[in-house]
Design a protein around this motif. Structure first.
Motif, PDB file in Angstrom:
ATOM      1  N   TYR A  93       0.830  -1.218   0.000  1.00  0.00           N
ATOM      2  CA  TYR A  93       0.000   0.000   0.000  1.00  0.00           C
ATOM      3  C   TYR A  93       0.863   1.266   0.000  1.00  0.00           C
ATOM      4  N   ARG A  94       1.928   1.232  -0.780  1.00  0.00           N
ATOM      5  CA  ARG A  94       2.731   2.443  -0.983  1.00  0.00           C
ATOM      6  C   ARG A  94       2.158   3.260  -2.126  1.00  0.00           C
ATOM      7  N   THR A  95       1.741   2.581  -3.196  1.00  0.00           N
ATOM      8  CA  THR A  95       1.216   3.284  -4.362  1.00  0.00           C
ATOM      9  C   THR A  95      -0.298   3.141  -4.429  1.00  0.00           C
ATOM     10  N   LEU A  96      -0.913   4.114  -5.069  1.00  0.00           N
ATOM     11  CA  LEU A  96      -2.361   4.140  -5.262  1.00  0.00           C
ATOM     12  C   LEU A  96      -2.626   4.521  -6.704  1.00  0.00           C
ATOM     13  N   THR A  97      -3.419   3.720  -7.400  1.00  0.00           N
ATOM     14  CA  THR A  97      -3.777   4.000  -8.781  1.00  0.00           C
ATOM     15  C   THR A  97      -5.289   4.118  -8.881  1.00  0.00           C
ATOM     16  N   VAL A  98      -5.744   5.214  -9.498  1.00  0.00           N
ATOM     17  CA  VAL A  98      -7.176   5.472  -9.666  1.00  0.00           C
ATOM     18  C   VAL A  98      -7.440   6.054 -11.045  1.00  0.00           C
ATOM     19  N   LYS A  99      -8.677   5.960 -11.488  1.00  0.00           N
ATOM     20  CA  LYS A  99      -9.111   6.632 -12.712  1.00  0.00           C
ATOM     21  C   LYS A  99      -9.535   8.041 -12.311  1.00  0.00           C
ATOM     22  N   ALA A 100      -9.111   9.027 -13.085  1.00  0.00           N
ATOM     23  CA  ALA A 100      -9.394  10.423 -12.759  1.00  0.00           C
ATOM     24  C   ALA A 100     -10.157  11.101 -13.890  1.00  0.00           C
ATOM     25  N   THR A 101     -10.821  12.187 -13.553  1.00  0.00           N
ATOM     26  CA  THR A 101     -11.448  13.003 -14.590  1.00  0.00           C
ATOM     27  C   THR A 101     -10.337  13.621 -15.426  1.00  0.00           C
ATOM     28  N   GLU A 102     -10.675  14.124 -16.590  1.00  0.00           N
ATOM     29  CA  GLU A 102      -9.665  14.747 -17.453  1.00  0.00           C
ATOM     30  C   GLU A 102      -8.997  15.927 -16.756  1.00  0.00           C
ATOM     31  N   ILE A 103      -9.796  16.745 -16.082  1.00  0.00           N
ATOM     32  CA  ILE A 103      -9.256  17.927 -15.397  1.00  0.00           C
ATOM     33  C   ILE A 103      -8.327  17.511 -14.263  1.00  0.00           C
ATOM     34  N   ALA A 104      -8.741  16.550 -13.451  1.00  0.00           N
ATOM     35  CA  ALA A 104      -7.902  16.084 -12.344  1.00  0.00           C
ATOM     36  C   ALA A 104      -6.629  15.432 -12.867  1.00  0.00           C
ATOM     37  N   PHE A 105      -6.743  14.664 -13.935  1.00  0.00           N
ATOM     38  CA  PHE A 105      -5.572  14.034 -14.542  1.00  0.00           C
ATOM     39  C   PHE A 105      -4.546  15.098 -14.913  1.00  0.00           C
ATOM     40  N   GLU A 106      -4.993  16.113 -15.618  1.00  0.00           N
ATOM     41  CA  GLU A 106      -4.081  17.185 -16.052  1.00  0.00           C
ATOM     42  C   GLU A 106      -3.471  17.919 -14.860  1.00  0.00           C
ATOM     43  N   ALA A 107      -4.309  18.288 -13.890  1.00  0.00           N
ATOM     44  CA  ALA A 107      -3.829  19.057 -12.743  1.00  0.00           C
ATOM     45  C   ALA A 107      -2.848  18.247 -11.900  1.00  0.00           C
ATOM     46  N   LEU A 108      -3.178  17.013 -11.614  1.00  0.00           N
ATOM     47  CA  LEU A 108      -2.345  16.204 -10.730  1.00  0.00           C
ATOM     48  C   LEU A 108      -1.042  15.768 -11.383  1.00  0.00           C
ATOM     49  N   THR A 109      -1.077  15.479 -12.678  1.00  0.00           N
ATOM     50  CA  THR A 109       0.170  15.093 -13.348  1.00  0.00           C
ATOM     51  C   THR A 109       1.035  16.314 -13.649  1.00  0.00           C
ATOM     52  N   ALA A 110       0.423  17.434 -13.997  1.00  0.00           N
ATOM     53  CA  ALA A 110       1.195  18.655 -14.273  1.00  0.00           C
ATOM     54  C   ALA A 110       1.889  19.168 -13.015  1.00  0.00           C
ATOM     55  N   SER A 111       1.238  19.011 -11.874  1.00  0.00           N
ATOM     56  CA  SER A 111       1.823  19.489 -10.620  1.00  0.00           C
ATOM     57  C   SER A 111       2.863  18.523 -10.062  1.00  0.00           C
ATOM     58  N   GLY A 112       2.923  17.313 -10.605  1.00  0.00           N
ATOM     59  CA  GLY A 112       3.866  16.315 -10.121  1.00  0.00           C
ATOM     60  C   GLY A 112       3.366  15.509  -8.932  1.00  0.00           C
ATOM     61  N   ARG A 113       2.138  15.740  -8.516  1.00  0.00           N
ATOM     62  CA  ARG A 113       1.585  14.978  -7.380  1.00  0.00           C
ATOM     63  C   ARG A 113       1.322  13.524  -7.766  1.00  0.00           C
TER      64      ARG A 113
END
Length: 114
Positions: free
Chosen positions: A42-62
């Motif tokens: 339980y170190r990593t967590l993988t989820v399906k995200a909305t397009e907006i959340a995908f962009e925001a979270l990956t662009a920010s490096g989170r």
């Protein structure tokens, strides 16, 4: 968020089940379709995200686009323990909603999602 908190939050969603597959990965499903995945520790967590959340979270490096499924809107967080529990609950619900939206009407009725 802790392993126990994530496990309880994921299984509290309607029709959710969990099984261990691909070695020791803990996979949460609704209607037989994956909505959350964690490594066995339980170190990593993988989820399906909305397009907006995908962009925001990956662009920010989170988060990073998930290996193999990133092009379909899946993201991976690499330190579950460092994530805010309330925020994770929201991502779990969103992922559950996105995945369950693609179930058949009969599956939704059977799972109490209709």
């Amino acid at each position: 968020m802790t392993k126990d908190e994530l496990h309880a939050a994921a299984l509290a969603l309607p029709g959710a089940t969990m099984n261990v597959q691909w070695g020791d990965d803990h996979i949460y499903k609704v209607g037989g379709k994956i909505f959350v995945g964690c490594d066995g520790a339980y170190r990593t967590l993988t989820v399906k995200a909305t397009e907006i959340a995908f962009e925001a979270l990956t662009a920010s490096g989170r988060a990073t686009p998930s290996r193999y499924t990133g092009r379909h809107g899946w993201i991976t967080f690499h330190d579950l323990a460092a994530l805010d529990a309330e925020e994770v609950r929201g991502w779990l619900k969103t992922s559950h909603d996105l995945v369950s939206a693609n179930l058949t009407k009969a599956q939704k009725n059977e799972l109490g999602l209709a």
